[in-house]
Design an enzyme around this catalytic site. Structure first.
Site: not given
Ligand code: ATP
Length: 294
Positions: A11, A136
């Site tokens: 990401k 995350d």
């Protein structure tokens, strides 16, 4: 032996804001997250007992501190599964680089075991487990484009901003996320991101607006630890990027480009100078199953 192979996507952060420190030691954040098509390969093979990790890359822990190990142990424990696992990680995502590589591997293990062992857990159940592994990890389970709040684990999906071209440069220096948050003094932050402005620009696919709103409050802290980030940013902008920004706690910097040609041209110019340079597109996936052997 049952086996499953998955892609675990990296990401970047379109924008990252820190709202304050919490009593549990974490920080409250507001982040616009985005999966990109750079991935680790996670191969999970069932064995009789125990969990073992294999990885071709030096510097990755192979013990119970590995995020993939932690995800597997949590899953086995939560559902009382006796069978063991061998997990092989082929890492392409730069390590300790602000791209959630370890989190992505953990997310792939959760998604993979759910499928391999036929538990049929819903996405929200997987995300709850993911949040125990790390802030995350829930985002990495769903991927795509999302707003992350709380300590990062409260995910709201946004309309997917797929197919946007980026060039990423990761400096060799590994950055500790904990150290960056430890050094962050919110009173000293000079520029705060406009999170709703970013979401709006993404929705409209307004590249100038996206570029204007690409702000990461951790950047000033990481630049103190790794001043070369400013050089990379200048280099990326000189190659025609519409904007550029640091991802996570760094030291990865990404540049936004209007189309593939512009991105590939910039990549060709930057790649000889930087050992870890990538040209990627944004994607709607966090984890993808590529092979199942049952
Ligand atoms: P985040 O953006 O979530 O903070 P990051 O990209 O900055 O993550 P990671 O690549 O996840 O950082 O690695 C951080 C540290 O975690 C590494 O230095 C490594 O020792 C440890 N680690 C544990 N498991 C893994 C894994 N599966 N892959 C990479 N690193 C791992």
């Amino acid at each position: 032996m049952r086996r499953i192979v998955l892609k675990a996507y990296a990401k970047i952060n379109w924008a990252l804001d820190v709202l304050g420190k919490r009593s549990d030691g974490y920080h409250d954040v507001e982040m616009v997250m985005q999966s990109v098509d750079l991935w680790d390969i996670v191969s999970i093979t069932e064995k009789d007992k125990g969990i073992s990790i294999k990885c071709h890359m030096d510097g990755i822990p192979l013990d119970k501190t590995n995020t993939a190990y932690r995800a597997a142990a949590l899953f086995k424990d939560r559902f009382g599964i006796e069978k063991g696992l061998e997990i092989e990680l082929h890492k392409n995502i730069p390590v300790a680089a602000g791209m959630a590589g370890g989190s992505a591997d953990a997310a792939a293990v959760l998604v993979g075991l759910n499928r391999m062992w036929g538990l049929n857990l819903q996405e929200k159940d997987l995300m709850a487990l993911a949040g125990i592994i790390g802030s995350d990890v829930p985002f990495c389970v769903v991927g795509g484009t999302a707003l992350a709040r709380g300590r990062g684990e409260e995910i709201t999906a946004l309309s997917p901003a797929e197919g946007i071209w980026l060039v990423l440069v990761t400096l060799e220096q590994r950055i500790s996320t904990a150290e960056v948050y430890g050094k962050l003094d919110l009173r000293k932050v000079s520029v705060k991101p406009n999170i709703s402005g970013m979401m709006d620009s993404l929705q409209r696919r307004d590249f100038e607006g996206i570029a204007r709103n690409m702000v990461n409050v951790l950047e000033e802290v990481t630049v103190e630890l790794c001043p070369q980030i400013n050089t990379v940013k200048n280099d990326i902008m000189r190659q025609g990027a519409i904007g550029c920004c640091m991802s996570g706690s760094g030291p990865t910097v990404y540049g936004l480009f209007g189309d593939e040609r512009a991105a590939r041209k910039a990549y060709a110019a930057l790649n000889p100078k930087y050992s870890q340079c990538f040209v990627v597109q944004t994607t709607g996936l966090g984890v993808q199953v590529v092979e199942v052997v049952s």
